[in-house]
Design a protein around this motif. Structure first.
Motif, PDB file in Angstrom:
ATOM      1  N   VAL A  23     -43.373 -15.068  10.429  1.00  0.00           N
ATOM      2  CA  VAL A  23     -43.781 -16.404  10.860  1.00  0.00           C
ATOM      3  C   VAL A  23     -43.993 -16.444  12.373  1.00  0.00           C
ATOM      4  CG1 VAL A  23     -42.964 -18.788  11.096  1.00  0.00           C
ATOM      5  CG2 VAL A  23     -42.733 -17.607   8.911  1.00  0.00           C
ATOM      6  N   LEU A  24     -43.097 -15.803  13.132  1.00  0.00           N
ATOM      7  CA  LEU A  24     -43.197 -15.859  14.588  1.00  0.00           C
ATOM      8  C   LEU A  24     -44.403 -15.103  15.130  1.00  0.00           C
ATOM      9  CD1 LEU A  24     -39.448 -15.529  15.596  1.00  0.00           C
ATOM     10  CD2 LEU A  24     -40.877 -17.569  15.675  1.00  0.00           C
ATOM     11  N   PHE A  25     -44.865 -14.082  14.403  1.00  0.00           N
ATOM     12  CA  PHE A  25     -46.039 -13.328  14.837  1.00  0.00           C
ATOM     13  C   PHE A  25     -47.302 -13.757  14.094  1.00  0.00           C
ATOM     14  CE2 PHE A  25     -42.803 -10.193  16.243  1.00  0.00           C
ATOM     15  CZ  PHE A  25     -43.163 -10.166  17.581  1.00  0.00           C
ATOM     16  N   ASN A  26     -47.282 -14.927  13.496  1.00  0.00           N
ATOM     17  CA  ASN A  26     -48.425 -15.460  12.774  1.00  0.00           C
ATOM     18  C   ASN A  26     -49.496 -15.915  13.781  1.00  0.00           C
ATOM     19  OD1 ASN A  26     -49.790 -16.175  10.507  1.00  0.00           O
ATOM     20  ND2 ASN A  26     -48.528 -17.953  10.020  1.00  0.00           N
ATOM     21  N   PRO A  27     -50.773 -15.612  13.517  1.00  0.00           N
ATOM     22  CA  PRO A  27     -51.829 -15.949  14.490  1.00  0.00           C
ATOM     23  C   PRO A  27     -51.873 -17.407  14.944  1.00  0.00           C
ATOM     24  CG  PRO A  27     -52.685 -14.439  12.860  1.00  0.00           C
ATOM     25  CD  PRO A  27     -51.298 -14.810  12.411  1.00  0.00           C
ATOM     26  N   PRO A  28     -51.664 -18.414  14.099  1.00  0.00           N
ATOM     27  CA  PRO A  28     -51.701 -19.780  14.642  1.00  0.00           C
ATOM     28  C   PRO A  28     -50.628 -20.028  15.703  1.00  0.00           C
ATOM     29  CG  PRO A  28     -51.947 -19.857  12.275  1.00  0.00           C
ATOM     30  CD  PRO A  28     -51.599 -18.431  12.628  1.00  0.00           C
ATOM     31  N   LEU A  29     -49.465 -19.450  15.531  1.00  0.00           N
ATOM     32  CA  LEU A  29     -48.412 -19.622  16.534  1.00  0.00           C
ATOM     33  C   LEU A  29     -48.731 -18.824  17.794  1.00  0.00           C
ATOM     34  CD1 LEU A  29     -45.783 -21.081  17.012  1.00  0.00           C
ATOM     35  CD2 LEU A  29     -44.574 -19.135  16.056  1.00  0.00           C
ATOM     36  N   LEU A  30     -49.340 -17.657  17.634  1.00  0.00           N
ATOM     37  CA  LEU A  30     -49.737 -16.857  18.795  1.00  0.00           C
ATOM     38  C   LEU A  30     -50.829 -17.568  19.591  1.00  0.00           C
ATOM     39  CD1 LEU A  30     -49.793 -13.250  17.316  1.00  0.00           C
ATOM     40  CD2 LEU A  30     -48.110 -14.233  18.872  1.00  0.00           C
ATOM     41  N   LEU A  45     -48.548 -15.602  26.683  1.00  0.00           N
ATOM     42  CA  LEU A  45     -48.624 -14.891  25.412  1.00  0.00           C
ATOM     43  C   LEU A  45     -47.849 -13.582  25.466  1.00  0.00           C
ATOM     44  CD1 LEU A  45     -49.742 -14.621  22.551  1.00  0.00           C
ATOM     45  CD2 LEU A  45     -51.779 -13.552  23.532  1.00  0.00           C
ATOM     46  N   MET A  46     -47.968 -12.853  26.578  1.00  0.00           N
ATOM     47  CA  MET A  46     -47.255 -11.589  26.699  1.00  0.00           C
ATOM     48  C   MET A  46     -45.750 -11.800  26.722  1.00  0.00           C
ATOM     49  SD  MET A  46     -47.521  -8.629  29.617  1.00  0.00           S
ATOM     50  CE  MET A  46     -49.279  -8.502  29.434  1.00  0.00           C
ATOM     51  N   LEU A  47     -45.304 -12.808  27.452  1.00  0.00           N
ATOM     52  CA  LEU A  47     -43.873 -13.110  27.481  1.00  0.00           C
ATOM     53  C   LEU A  47     -43.360 -13.522  26.106  1.00  0.00           C
ATOM     54  CD1 LEU A  47     -43.477 -15.000  30.865  1.00  0.00           C
ATOM     55  CD2 LEU A  47     -42.739 -12.690  30.295  1.00  0.00           C
ATOM     56  N   VAL A  56     -36.042 -10.091  17.727  1.00  0.00           N
ATOM     57  CA  VAL A  56     -36.040  -9.528  16.373  1.00  0.00           C
ATOM     58  C   VAL A  56     -35.266  -8.216  16.353  1.00  0.00           C
ATOM     59  CG1 VAL A  56     -37.520  -8.478  14.611  1.00  0.00           C
ATOM     60  CG2 VAL A  56     -38.120 -10.690  15.581  1.00  0.00           C
ATOM     61  N   ILE A  57     -35.443  -7.373  17.365  1.00  0.00           N
ATOM     62  CA  ILE A  57     -34.707  -6.110  17.421  1.00  0.00           C
ATOM     63  C   ILE A  57     -33.211  -6.365  17.576  1.00  0.00           C
ATOM     64  CG2 ILE A  57     -34.320  -4.055  18.834  1.00  0.00           C
ATOM     65  CD1 ILE A  57     -37.333  -4.000  19.341  1.00  0.00           C
TER      66      ILE A  57
END
Length: 79
Positions: A23-30, A45-47, A56-57
């Protein structure tokens, strides 16, 4: 029947963590963080990507390293 499953209890946490990362890496959120903007001279975006990746790690390390018997008192077995 005790209700235990065949897989270890941390397997559920790993599945939940995978779904959270999905969900966190989903394109709409990005795209929300892809707007032109900078924080401390870095693109937002990079941050966001590196911050979520780090989180996540860290959560993955906690889920994998925690054993079911880790809740015992610290003085147990010191004798």
């Amino acid at each position: 029947m005790t209700g235990r499953r065949d897989r270890p209890p941390r397997g559920d946490r790993l599945i939940a963590l995978f779904l959270l990362a999905l969900v966190l890496f989903n394109p709409p959120l990005l795209q929300a963080f892809g707007a032109p903007g900078f924080l401390f001279g870095w693109p937002a975006l990079m941050l966001y990507i590196f911050g979520v990746w780090l989180a996540v790690i860290a959560l993955l390390a906690l889920a994998v390293e925690r054993q079911p018997g880790d809740e015992r008192p610290a003085d147990e077995g010191q004798g």
